[in-house]
Design a protein around this motif. Sequence first.
Motif, PDB file in Angstrom:
ATOM      1  N   ALA A 171      21.375  82.622 -13.417  1.00  0.00           N
ATOM      2  CA  ALA A 171      22.167  82.968 -14.598  1.00  0.00           C
ATOM      3  C   ALA A 171      23.442  83.658 -14.151  1.00  0.00           C
ATOM      4  CB  ALA A 171      21.370  83.882 -15.525  1.00  0.00           C
ATOM      5  N   CYS A 172      24.555  83.285 -14.780  1.00  0.00           N
ATOM      6  CA  CYS A 172      25.859  83.900 -14.505  1.00  0.00           C
ATOM      7  C   CYS A 172      26.294  84.652 -15.753  1.00  0.00           C
ATOM      8  CB  CYS A 172      26.890  82.841 -14.131  1.00  0.00           C
ATOM      9  SG  CYS A 172      26.517  81.945 -12.606  1.00  0.00           S
ATOM     10  N   LEU A 173      26.550  85.935 -15.625  1.00  0.00           N
ATOM     11  CA  LEU A 173      26.796  86.806 -16.775  1.00  0.00           C
ATOM     12  C   LEU A 173      28.220  87.336 -16.777  1.00  0.00           C
ATOM     13  CD1 LEU A 173      25.578  88.494 -19.193  1.00  0.00           C
ATOM     14  CD2 LEU A 173      25.111  90.277 -17.480  1.00  0.00           C
ATOM     15  N   ILE A 174      28.881  87.232 -17.942  1.00  0.00           N
ATOM     16  CA  ILE A 174      30.213  87.814 -18.147  1.00  0.00           C
ATOM     17  C   ILE A 174      30.348  88.089 -19.647  1.00  0.00           C
ATOM     18  CG2 ILE A 174      31.470  85.634 -18.541  1.00  0.00           C
ATOM     19  CD1 ILE A 174      33.704  86.847 -16.699  1.00  0.00           C
ATOM     20  N   SER A 175      31.260  88.962 -20.028  1.00  0.00           N
ATOM     21  CA  SER A 175      31.331  89.348 -21.439  1.00  0.00           C
ATOM     22  C   SER A 175      31.688  88.180 -22.346  1.00  0.00           C
ATOM     23  CB  SER A 175      32.334  90.489 -21.627  1.00  0.00           C
ATOM     24  OG  SER A 175      33.631  90.093 -21.197  1.00  0.00           O
ATOM     25  N   SER A 176      32.660  87.343 -21.938  1.00  0.00           N
ATOM     26  CA  SER A 176      33.064  86.216 -22.774  1.00  0.00           C
ATOM     27  C   SER A 176      33.635  85.109 -21.898  1.00  0.00           C
ATOM     28  CB  SER A 176      34.112  86.653 -23.805  1.00  0.00           C
ATOM     29  OG  SER A 176      35.398  86.747 -23.200  1.00  0.00           O
ATOM     30  N   LEU A 177      33.963  83.994 -22.522  1.00  0.00           N
ATOM     31  CA  LEU A 177      34.604  82.878 -21.820  1.00  0.00           C
ATOM     32  C   LEU A 177      36.021  82.662 -22.345  1.00  0.00           C
ATOM     33  CD1 LEU A 177      31.628  80.356 -21.557  1.00  0.00           C
ATOM     34  CD2 LEU A 177      32.695  81.640 -19.699  1.00  0.00           C
ATOM     35  N   ARG A 178      36.672  83.764 -22.701  1.00  0.00           N
ATOM     36  CA  ARG A 178      38.071  83.675 -23.129  1.00  0.00           C
ATOM     37  C   ARG A 178      38.944  83.274 -21.948  1.00  0.00           C
ATOM     38  NH1 ARG A 178      41.115  87.935 -21.345  1.00  0.00           N
ATOM     39  NH2 ARG A 178      39.975  89.666 -20.402  1.00  0.00           N
ATOM     40  N   LEU A 185      34.173  82.710 -12.812  1.00  0.00           N
ATOM     41  CA  LEU A 185      32.739  82.611 -13.074  1.00  0.00           C
ATOM     42  C   LEU A 185      32.361  81.210 -13.549  1.00  0.00           C
ATOM     43  CD1 LEU A 185      30.145  84.958 -14.221  1.00  0.00           C
ATOM     44  CD2 LEU A 185      30.531  83.071 -15.794  1.00  0.00           C
ATOM     45  N   ALA A 186      33.176  80.634 -14.441  1.00  0.00           N
ATOM     46  CA  ALA A 186      32.875  79.285 -14.932  1.00  0.00           C
ATOM     47  C   ALA A 186      32.913  78.279 -13.783  1.00  0.00           C
ATOM     48  CB  ALA A 186      33.869  78.895 -16.020  1.00  0.00           C
ATOM     49  N   GLY A 187      33.898  78.408 -12.901  1.00  0.00           N
ATOM     50  CA  GLY A 187      33.993  77.502 -11.764  1.00  0.00           C
ATOM     51  C   GLY A 187      32.816  77.654 -10.814  1.00  0.00           C
ATOM     52  N   LEU A 188      32.393  78.906 -10.586  1.00  0.00           N
ATOM     53  CA  LEU A 188      31.237  79.151  -9.727  1.00  0.00           C
ATOM     54  C   LEU A 188      29.976  78.554 -10.337  1.00  0.00           C
ATOM     55  CD1 LEU A 188      29.776  80.493  -7.348  1.00  0.00           C
ATOM     56  CD2 LEU A 188      29.714  82.611  -8.695  1.00  0.00           C
ATOM     57  N   ALA A 189      29.804  78.719 -11.654  1.00  0.00           N
ATOM     58  CA  ALA A 189      28.623  78.175 -12.326  1.00  0.00           C
ATOM     59  C   ALA A 189      28.559  76.659 -12.191  1.00  0.00           C
ATOM     60  CB  ALA A 189      28.633  78.574 -13.809  1.00  0.00           C
ATOM     61  N   VAL A 190      29.698  76.001 -12.380  1.00  0.00           N
ATOM     62  CA  VAL A 190      29.755  74.540 -12.246  1.00  0.00           C
ATOM     63  C   VAL A 190      29.441  74.121 -10.811  1.00  0.00           C
ATOM     64  CG1 VAL A 190      31.331  72.560 -12.262  1.00  0.00           C
ATOM     65  CG2 VAL A 190      31.328  74.180 -14.176  1.00  0.00           C
ATOM     66  N   ALA A 191      29.988  74.853  -9.842  1.00  0.00           N
ATOM     67  CA  ALA A 191      29.755  74.521  -8.436  1.00  0.00           C
ATOM     68  C   ALA A 191      28.290  74.714  -8.058  1.00  0.00           C
ATOM     69  CB  ALA A 191      30.649  75.378  -7.548  1.00  0.00           C
ATOM     70  N   LEU A 192      27.674  75.806  -8.525  1.00  0.00           N
ATOM     71  CA  LEU A 192      26.258  76.044  -8.239  1.00  0.00           C
ATOM     72  C   LEU A 192      25.384  74.960  -8.870  1.00  0.00           C
ATOM     73  CD1 LEU A 192      26.084  79.914  -8.744  1.00  0.00           C
ATOM     74  CD2 LEU A 192      25.782  78.699  -6.575  1.00  0.00           C
ATOM     75  N   SER A 193      25.745  74.528 -10.073  1.00  0.00           N
ATOM     76  CA  SER A 193      25.021  73.448 -10.733  1.00  0.00           C
ATOM     77  C   SER A 193      25.157  72.157  -9.934  1.00  0.00           C
ATOM     78  CB  SER A 193      25.546  73.251 -12.156  1.00  0.00           C
ATOM     79  OG  SER A 193      24.912  72.160 -12.791  1.00  0.00           O
ATOM     80  N   GLY A 194      26.361  71.885  -9.450  1.00  0.00           N
ATOM     81  CA  GLY A 194      26.593  70.690  -8.640  1.00  0.00           C
ATOM     82  C   GLY A 194      25.837  70.723  -7.332  1.00  0.00           C
ATOM     83  N   ALA A 195      25.499  71.926  -6.872  1.00  0.00           N
ATOM     84  CA  ALA A 195      24.729  72.066  -5.630  1.00  0.00           C
ATOM     85  C   ALA A 195      23.229  71.934  -5.869  1.00  0.00           C
ATOM     86  CB  ALA A 195      25.037  73.414  -4.981  1.00  0.00           C
ATOM     87  N   GLY A 196      22.841  71.645  -7.118  1.00  0.00           N
ATOM     88  CA  GLY A 196      21.442  71.376  -7.407  1.00  0.00           C
ATOM     89  C   GLY A 196      20.664  72.495  -8.058  1.00  0.00           C
ATOM     90  N   HIS A 197      21.324  73.585  -8.435  1.00  0.00           N
ATOM     91  CA  HIS A 197      20.625  74.705  -9.058  1.00  0.00           C
ATOM     92  C   HIS A 197      20.641  74.571 -10.586  1.00  0.00           C
ATOM     93  CE1 HIS A 197      20.086  76.916  -5.326  1.00  0.00           C
ATOM     94  NE2 HIS A 197      21.329  76.591  -5.004  1.00  0.00           N
ATOM     95  N   ASN A 198      19.661  75.179 -11.228  1.00  0.00           N
ATOM     96  CA  ASN A 198      19.578  75.222 -12.685  1.00  0.00           C
ATOM     97  C   ASN A 198      20.350  76.457 -13.146  1.00  0.00           C
ATOM     98  OD1 ASN A 198      18.922  75.290 -15.374  1.00  0.00           O
ATOM     99  ND2 ASN A 198      16.706  75.359 -15.083  1.00  0.00           N
ATOM    100  N   VAL A 199      21.542  76.245 -13.706  1.00  0.00           N
ATOM    101  CA  VAL A 199      22.477  77.351 -13.977  1.00  0.00           C
ATOM    102  C   VAL A 199      22.719  77.510 -15.476  1.00  0.00           C
ATOM    103  CG1 VAL A 199      24.772  78.290 -13.499  1.00  0.00           C
ATOM    104  CG2 VAL A 199      23.600  76.913 -11.760  1.00  0.00           C
ATOM    105  N   TYR A 238      36.494  78.366 -21.872  1.00  0.00           N
ATOM    106  CA  TYR A 238      35.929  77.597 -20.755  1.00  0.00           C
ATOM    107  C   TYR A 238      34.641  76.861 -21.125  1.00  0.00           C
ATOM    108  CZ  TYR A 238      39.420  79.863 -17.891  1.00  0.00           C
ATOM    109  OH  TYR A 238      40.622  80.290 -17.375  1.00  0.00           O
ATOM    110  N   CYS A 239      34.255  76.887 -22.399  1.00  0.00           N
ATOM    111  CA  CYS A 239      33.056  76.152 -22.820  1.00  0.00           C
ATOM    112  C   CYS A 239      33.169  74.649 -22.571  1.00  0.00           C
ATOM    113  CB  CYS A 239      32.763  76.431 -24.294  1.00  0.00           C
ATOM    114  SG  CYS A 239      32.049  78.068 -24.582  1.00  0.00           S
ATOM    115  N   PRO A 240      34.313  74.010 -22.852  1.00  0.00           N
ATOM    116  CA  PRO A 240      34.415  72.572 -22.570  1.00  0.00           C
ATOM    117  C   PRO A 240      34.168  72.238 -21.102  1.00  0.00           C
ATOM    118  CG  PRO A 240      36.179  73.243 -24.041  1.00  0.00           C
ATOM    119  CD  PRO A 240      35.506  74.500 -23.581  1.00  0.00           C
ATOM    120  N   LEU A 241      34.606  73.105 -20.193  1.00  0.00           N
ATOM    121  CA  LEU A 241      34.359  72.872 -18.765  1.00  0.00           C
ATOM    122  C   LEU A 241      32.859  72.893 -18.479  1.00  0.00           C
ATOM    123  CD1 LEU A 241      35.331  72.640 -15.790  1.00  0.00           C
ATOM    124  CD2 LEU A 241      35.399  75.152 -15.750  1.00  0.00           C
TER     125      LEU A 241
END
Length: 375
Positions: free
Chosen positions: A4-11, A19-33, A44-47
């Motif tokens: 889980a990646c935690l931040i106050s908002s995705l403004r 954080l959004a980029g890291l979450a996407v990269a971790l997901s691409g590496a095979g983790h459940n994020v 950053y929700c669309p990303l």
Amino acid sequence: MKIACLISSLRLGGAERQLAGLAVALSGAGHNVTVITYREGDFYCPLLEKHGVEHVCLESGGDAAVIRQLAVYLKASGTEVLISFLAGTNIKACLAVRRCPDVRLIVSERNFNLRMMPHDRFRLSLYRRYAEKVVCNNHSQEAFIRRNCPALRGKVLTISNFVDFDSFRPAETAAPSGVCRFVVAARVCRRKNTLGLIKSAKILKNEGKQFVIRWYGLSGKSRYAARCVSLIREYGLENVFQLLPASHDVCKAYCCADWFCLPSMYEGTSNSLAEALACGLPAVCSRISDNPLYAKEGENGFLFDPHSVADIARALSRAMNLGRDEYQEFAAASLRTARSSFALERLLDSYLRVIKGSDPLMTVCPSDDTGTVNQ
């Protein structure tokens, strides 16, 4: 692994982008994020949706409610690793993990402290008890923590920001000639030293220099911003110093400039500096924090003392006087620096090493007591 990646908002913001980029990269590496937020903001929700990363927004209701809901979610979801960004969020993460002893917590410090304050001592004391690792995005903050909280020396490390090189890339433009164009992408505020840059612009105009400075980051009606607008008028700089709202297409602003400028009084690792270098812009920056690691004096930029208006003007003047061939060498050096320092693959590999419990391949850069990076 469930992360889980935690931040106050995705403004729209630098930490949110990281954080959004890291979450996407971790997901691409095979983790459940999953990305967890607790305030409004969905830029950053669309990303996340594009890459199939789940987003959970906790119900509002005060800090205590957020901590309680976060703990409940971590237990129910089977989260193994929680990665938290930003100081206030990190405190909430620590207090939630206190109730979830099986969750490994990695907190990320995105700021640079000049001095130790009571709230810093409280935050670092929580890190000491509940965080497995403390990741700074700049070496100066790492040195600050090592110096002021020896108990965290075995936990703290630096992992620099990343840049999306598909979004930030050089424009096909010629070397500067005639009017030299500087761009600043930062909030108009005391910390970013807008007044200092305005005063240096007056010196340069009086010397007959041909230039324009476009500062993107004007918002609200703060007294400081009003003073900046007033001073531009008082000095007759309306044609050479423009205060503009923050741009959602900042890459375009970089590509319409010859130089990037960052006159901050203090700074962590600046996202705008990293992005500007990725666009092939040489940089004129304050000689503070990690700036000298990326804007290297005489190689791809010039540095100055942000407390000295004359020194700021001197550095800007040196940039304006740079020859065409030298400028192209500076621009190429900026691009090389960005690609070697801010690749997403580098950030992902470093976080994966932290998650796996192995030592990241990070180079610690010592700092002196003022927080200025030693070269």
